[in-house]
Every structure is written in structure tokens, then in C-alpha cells.
Enzyme design. Structure first.
Site, PDB file in Angstrom:
ATOM      1  N   GLN A 103       0.827  -1.204   0.000  1.00 46.71           N
ATOM      2  CA  GLN A 103       0.000   0.000   0.000  1.00 46.71           C
ATOM      3  C   GLN A 103       0.862   1.255   0.000  1.00 46.71           C
ATOM      4  OE1 GLN A 103      -2.116  -1.830   3.531  1.00 46.71           O
ATOM      5  NE2 GLN A 103      -3.822  -0.680   2.681  1.00 46.71           N
ATOM      6  N   ASP A 120       6.351   4.787  -1.540  1.00 50.81           N
ATOM      7  CA  ASP A 120       7.682   5.358  -1.376  1.00 50.81           C
ATOM      8  C   ASP A 120       8.773   4.693  -2.209  1.00 50.81           C
ATOM      9  OD1 ASP A 120       8.355   2.956   0.175  1.00 50.81           O
ATOM     10  OD2 ASP A 120       7.250   3.892   1.811  1.00 50.81           O
ATOM     11  N   HIS A 161      -1.301   1.554  -4.443  1.00 50.80           N
ATOM     12  CA  HIS A 161      -1.612   2.976  -4.381  1.00 50.80           C
ATOM     13  C   HIS A 161      -0.679   3.827  -5.230  1.00 50.80           C
ATOM     14  CE1 HIS A 161      -3.677   2.114  -0.252  1.00 50.80           C
ATOM     15  NE2 HIS A 161      -4.433   1.796  -1.287  1.00 50.80           N
ATOM     16  N   CYS A 185      -0.178  15.661 -22.095  1.00 51.89           N
ATOM     17  CA  CYS A 185       0.518  14.893 -23.135  1.00 51.89           C
ATOM     18  C   CYS A 185       1.043  13.547 -22.660  1.00 51.89           C
ATOM     19  CB  CYS A 185       1.661  15.715 -23.728  1.00 51.89           C
ATOM     20  SG  CYS A 185       3.103  15.880 -22.638  1.00 51.89           S
ATOM     21  N   CYS A 216       4.405  20.676 -17.229  1.00 55.61           N
ATOM     22  CA  CYS A 216       5.164  19.905 -18.210  1.00 55.61           C
ATOM     23  C   CYS A 216       6.111  20.813 -18.995  1.00 55.61           C
ATOM     24  CB  CYS A 216       4.209  19.195 -19.159  1.00 55.61           C
ATOM     25  SG  CYS A 216       5.009  18.240 -20.460  1.00 55.61           S
ATOM     26  N   THR A 218       0.332  -3.151   8.551  1.00 55.01           N
ATOM     27  CA  THR A 218      -0.913  -2.574   8.070  1.00 55.01           C
ATOM     28  C   THR A 218      -2.015  -2.781   9.088  1.00 55.01           C
ATOM     29  OG1 THR A 218      -2.639  -2.700   6.366  1.00 55.01           O
ATOM     30  CG2 THR A 218      -1.349  -4.697   6.749  1.00 55.01           C
TER      31      THR A 218
END
Length: 242
Positions: A102, A105, A120, A131, A149, A190
Site C-alpha cells: 500500500q 515510497d 496505491h 501529453c 510539463c 498494516t
């Protein structure tokens, strides 16, 4: 035989292990979680973190979203801990088939894990909504305000699943497949309180369900082996990476 000795024996006898983990896997690397006493939910901001990290807030207050995101979600100095290293080692030994996480990082990959299913998303992937150009986390950190961008000036969005957004169904399907076929399912770090991710436990039909957590979870009674403590210390000692 202690619980840790039992887990070590099960691991030594298996080549079909799947690990499913959450924020507690990364807290030992200095990355704060959301729901613990010291987590982000217990700190003070102009808005609750859960609201800031929602799809609607991103759309309506993009600049404020990015102020929080850069400050609290991009922990670029964090290093893999003993848990990440243990799981990478088990994969290299041909025992672990997949890590389902989940977390966003990227520490599992940094430790050397190859088969990582990120429910996630990841802070290391960011894309132009106009784009489709891709950008890394370092690019986001080097910008101010709303990152745009370089090619088309479109707004860049992190490839993370915000509140109110759906999980990637291809990733979910593979996670379900891996878990349903696993001989050993190790769940750690978790709370098993956030759905639909927490519901993945229901797809495991084996007899070696291992829960490793610092605190109790609603699923503890379903475990075939329950170990309380810090997952890095536990897996690190069992696998020799601490």
C-alpha cells in the site's frame, strides 16, 4: 517452538510466499504513517491530510496540495530498513513470489525487490495530464507551485491513488492472483482497516496466514501465526538482514 521459530521454519520450507504490507513497513525508515499516534492524522494543518490527499482537493486546491505533497510525501532521503532488505533477500532466494504494498515510497524496489505490486501507485512516477510525459520525484521537488510539463505546459499529477480515486484494476487482479495461489501469506505493517486493499486477505485460502504488526488488527483472529512487534526487527532477525 516460538512464533518466530515457526515462521523461520515455514519460510525455509516454502518457495511460494507472498507479502502484503502497509505503512508500518516504512515507519522504521522514518516515513510517517497516517493513523498511528505519531502519524500525519495527528499533526496540525490548515486542512486534514485525508482531505488534502483527495481527488477533489487536488482539483480545487492544486497548489496547496503540492505544498503538502512536497513537504510530507516526498521522503527522498529515506532508506530501506531490515524488513525491505529481508523481503528482497527472500525473493533473490526464490522463496518470495511478490510484494503487494500500500506504500508509495518505492523502498521495496530500492532494497532490490523486483516483483512489487503497488496498490496505491508511487511518488516516483508523475505524468503530464495533457501529453502523458513522465517525470520523477526529483523533478517535482525542484519545482514551485503547480508543476508544469516542460513540453506542453500541462499540469503534472503524481501517479498515486488519491482518496476518491479507484485502484488500478490490473494491479489489483495480479495481487489477487498472487495471494490466492500463495502457500504462505505474510501480512505486516498494516492496520487492515482500509478497503478495498484490506479485503485482499479474503482471497487467501491457505493454512499459513502470518500477521506481523505492532498493534492489534481486526483480522488477528484469522491468523495461523500472530507475531506482535516491529516488522523490521522481526523479519530482519529471521532473514539475517538486521
Amino acid at each position: 517452538m516460538t512464533e518466530r521459530e515457526q515462521l523461520k521454519r515455514w519460510i525455509s520450507e516454502s518457495d511460494n510466499i507472498v507479502f502484503f504490507g502497509g505503512a508500518g513497513v516504512s515507519t522504521e525508515s522514518g516515513i510517517p504513517d497516517f493513523r498511528s499516534v505519531d502519524g500525519l492524522y495527528h499533526q496540525q494543518y490548515d486542512y486534514p491530510p485525508e482531505q488534502i490527499l483527495s481527488h477533489s482537493f487536488y482539483l480545487q486546491n492544486t497548489e496547496e496540495f503540492y505544498r503538502f505533497y512536497r513537504n510530507k510525501m516526498l521522503c527522498m532521503d529515506a532508506k530501506p530498513n531490515a524488513a525491505h532488505k529481508a523481503l528482497a533477500k527472500l525473493e533473490q532466494e526464490g522463496k518470495l513470489r511478490a510484494v503487494v504494498t500500500q506504500n508509495i515510497d518505492g523502498l521495496h524496489q530500492k532494497a532490490g525487490s523486483r516483483k512489487v505490486l503497488e496498490l496505491h501507485g508511487s511518488v516516483h512516477r508523475n505524468f503530464c495530464q495533457k501529453c502523458g510525459a513522465l517525470y520523477d520525484a526529483e523533478f517535482i521537488l525542484g519545482t514551485e507551485g503547480i508543476p508544469l510539463c516542460e513540453s506542453c505546459s500541462g499540469k503534472i499529477k503524481p501517479d498515486v491513488v488519491l482518496y476518491e480515486e479507484s485502484l488500478n484494476m490490473d494491479v489489483m487482479k495480479e495481487a489477487i492472483s498472487r495471494i490466492s495461489q500463495a502457500e504462505i501469506l505474510i501480512i505486516g505493517g498494516t492496520s487492515l482497516a482500509v478497503y478495498p486493499a484490506a479485503g485482499l486477505i479474503d482471497y487467501y485460502g491457505g493454512e499459513k496466514l502470518v500477521l506481523i504488526n505492532r498493534d492489534a488488527t481486526p483480522m488477528d483472529r484469522r491468523a495461523d501465526l500472530l507475531i506482535q512487534g516491529n516488522i523490521g526487527e522481526i523479519l530482519g532477525r529471521i532473514c539475517g538482514t538486521e
